[in-house]
Write an enzyme that holds these catalytic residues in place. Sequence first.
Site, mmCIF file in Angstrom:
data_model
loop_
_atom_site.group_PDB
_atom_site.id
_atom_site.type_symbol
_atom_site.label_atom_id
_atom_site.label_comp_id
_atom_site.label_asym_id
_atom_site.label_seq_id
_atom_site.Cartn_x
_atom_site.Cartn_y
_atom_site.Cartn_z
ATOM 1 N N ASN A 29 49.850 45.195 73.874
ATOM 2 C CA ASN A 29 49.869 45.476 72.442
ATOM 3 C C ASN A 29 48.994 44.468 71.699
ATOM 4 O O ASN A 29 49.029 43.282 71.993
ATOM 5 C CB ASN A 29 51.293 45.404 71.897
ATOM 6 C CG ASN A 29 52.155 46.569 72.318
ATOM 7 O OD1 ASN A 29 51.707 47.697 72.323
ATOM 8 N ND2 ASN A 29 53.408 46.289 72.658
ATOM 9 N N HIS A 31 44.420 48.702 78.398
ATOM 10 C CA HIS A 31 45.281 48.076 79.407
ATOM 11 C C HIS A 31 44.470 47.470 80.546
ATOM 12 O O HIS A 31 43.295 47.733 80.671
ATOM 13 C CB HIS A 31 46.268 49.106 79.968
ATOM 14 C CG HIS A 31 47.221 49.620 78.929
ATOM 15 N ND1 HIS A 31 47.126 50.885 78.401
ATOM 16 C CD2 HIS A 31 48.261 49.021 78.297
ATOM 17 C CE1 HIS A 31 48.085 51.052 77.499
ATOM 18 N NE2 HIS A 31 48.778 49.946 77.414
ATOM 19 N N LYS A 40 37.968 35.218 76.393
ATOM 20 C CA LYS A 40 38.639 34.494 77.478
ATOM 21 C C LYS A 40 39.598 35.454 78.161
ATOM 22 O O LYS A 40 40.430 36.070 77.504
ATOM 23 C CB LYS A 40 39.393 33.281 76.910
ATOM 24 C CG LYS A 40 39.905 32.291 77.940
ATOM 25 C CD LYS A 40 38.770 31.459 78.520
ATOM 26 C CE LYS A 40 39.292 30.287 79.331
ATOM 27 N NZ LYS A 40 39.922 29.251 78.494
ATOM 28 N N HIS A 41 39.465 35.591 79.469
ATOM 29 C CA HIS A 41 40.310 36.502 80.247
ATOM 30 C C HIS A 41 40.301 37.915 79.656
ATOM 31 O O HIS A 41 41.339 38.552 79.505
ATOM 32 C CB HIS A 41 41.733 35.958 80.353
ATOM 33 C CG HIS A 41 41.818 34.638 81.041
ATOM 34 N ND1 HIS A 41 41.266 34.394 82.277
ATOM 35 C CD2 HIS A 41 42.368 33.463 80.642
ATOM 36 C CE1 HIS A 41 41.482 33.137 82.621
ATOM 37 N NE2 HIS A 41 42.145 32.549 81.646
#
Length: 536
Positions: free
Chosen positions: A430, A536, A287-288
Amino acid sequence: MAVASKKIPAPNEVPVRTALLSVSDKTGVVALARALHEKGVRLVSTGGTHKALAEAGLPVSDVSELTGFPEVMDGRVKTLHPGVHGGLLAIRDDAEHQAAMSAHGITAIDLAVINLYPFEEVRAQGGDYPTTVENIDIGGPAMIRASAKNHAYVTIVTDPADYPVLIEELSSGATTYAFRQKMAAKAYARTAAYDAAISNWFAEALDTPMPRHRVLGGVLKEEMRYGENPHQKAGFYVTGENRPGVATAKLLQGKQLSYNNINDTDAAFELVAEFLPEKAPAVAIIKHANPCGVATAPTLVEAYRRALACDTTSAFGGIIALNQLLDAETAEEIVKLFTEVIIAPEVSDEAKAIIARKPNLRLLTTGALPDPRIPGLSAKTVSGGLLVQTRDNGMVEDLELKVVTKRAPTAQELEDMKFAFKVAKHVKSNAVVYAKDGQTAGIGAGQMSRVDSARIAAIKAEDAAKALGLATPLTKGSAVASEAFLPFADGLLSAIAAGATAVIQPGGSMRDEEVIAAADAHGVAMVFTGMRHFRH
């Protein structure tokens, strides 16, 4: 120094009297040539294209009739001649150009239909060095660029998909300036992508990961309804990389994938590919672009249930990736929950019928799994620049794990450590991942503080335990992975409080000794990998 313009206005309509056809991909070229001939256009061609048109019974001149020079050097030199490029580049309304054409017997070429040697295909198929070099087209790009530059007078067509549009455009026997502009723009984009593929291949072949100039090219696969948000425009471009995944997948059913669907599906499939199908079935729910549950099990349906158990709330409307053929039993379980996309190497006929009951559910097959160890490039844009790096193809199985605590992990803890570290590689930093018995117990993603990621993962595990009616969360007795080093002992202590008994992390912090001492004080086993997986 810039070249001064002749300042001659481009005519709107330019009649097409002579066409040069030179194509590697001969799809539709005979039908196009026949339509041009019926409109009274003189056909000129080269090599294999000339042969195909002649065999179809069309009157076609060889390019040597324009140049007065035969093809030489196995066809390497045939169109690089003033008889061709003068015909493409001449400014029709310029007296000096007209005088030069007359003096040297140069025929004006009004239409160029050209596509290139299949360099990208040869590269994708793993052609050897000499074969790949031989498929670098020289004359084709030169003619395309010449025609596109002189689009005031010359029409350039490089895509067989545009042949019907060209014929419609020529209903009056001429092309409009707007059409020639559009085709010229497509032509330059094509040669740019072609040159990008060649330069990137050279960088790869010569082991130059960061060349002085880097260009990334692609072909528009589809224009999206919008990007990440409705006010953003977006398109899906494919690079031709022969890697199983969302770019090469077959859509068996469902609506067009959105920008976010494609991004999330890629993340899901790359994650599930970390788990070898011959070792165990695996399922990842995304998800996302973050995993909300990952698991392996003796059967695929059990792996799905275990992955879902990690976070049933977040899985709603997610992406499901499987490392094996999707069977009917697993399909029956999946359709109980609203899901956006399913991606798998293969799907059984029975599973297809079950998924068909949800017509909006996208179902993709790839034919294979991507190899996580295969090198490649990833890129993202920043203001005024492009960040390019090699793909993160590090595998925990290939690392020398170093036990740094007094207590070594048990065999089961070591397996859970490796599992958790594989998943953590695909979680936004993180990242903290708890795992137990081949199943994620809690995932903390994308927090500014690593200790917050540890806490969030533990909270999610508690919520999952309540939803499943478990007496204790799965984090009790789990292994925990951090994708980067633990800078302080606080993140470790949060994981221990959640029930973790073993920790895997890269190591390398200035306070490693402090973190190791805290692990020893609680009887926790810890290993260092020496490899970080920032994402990231």
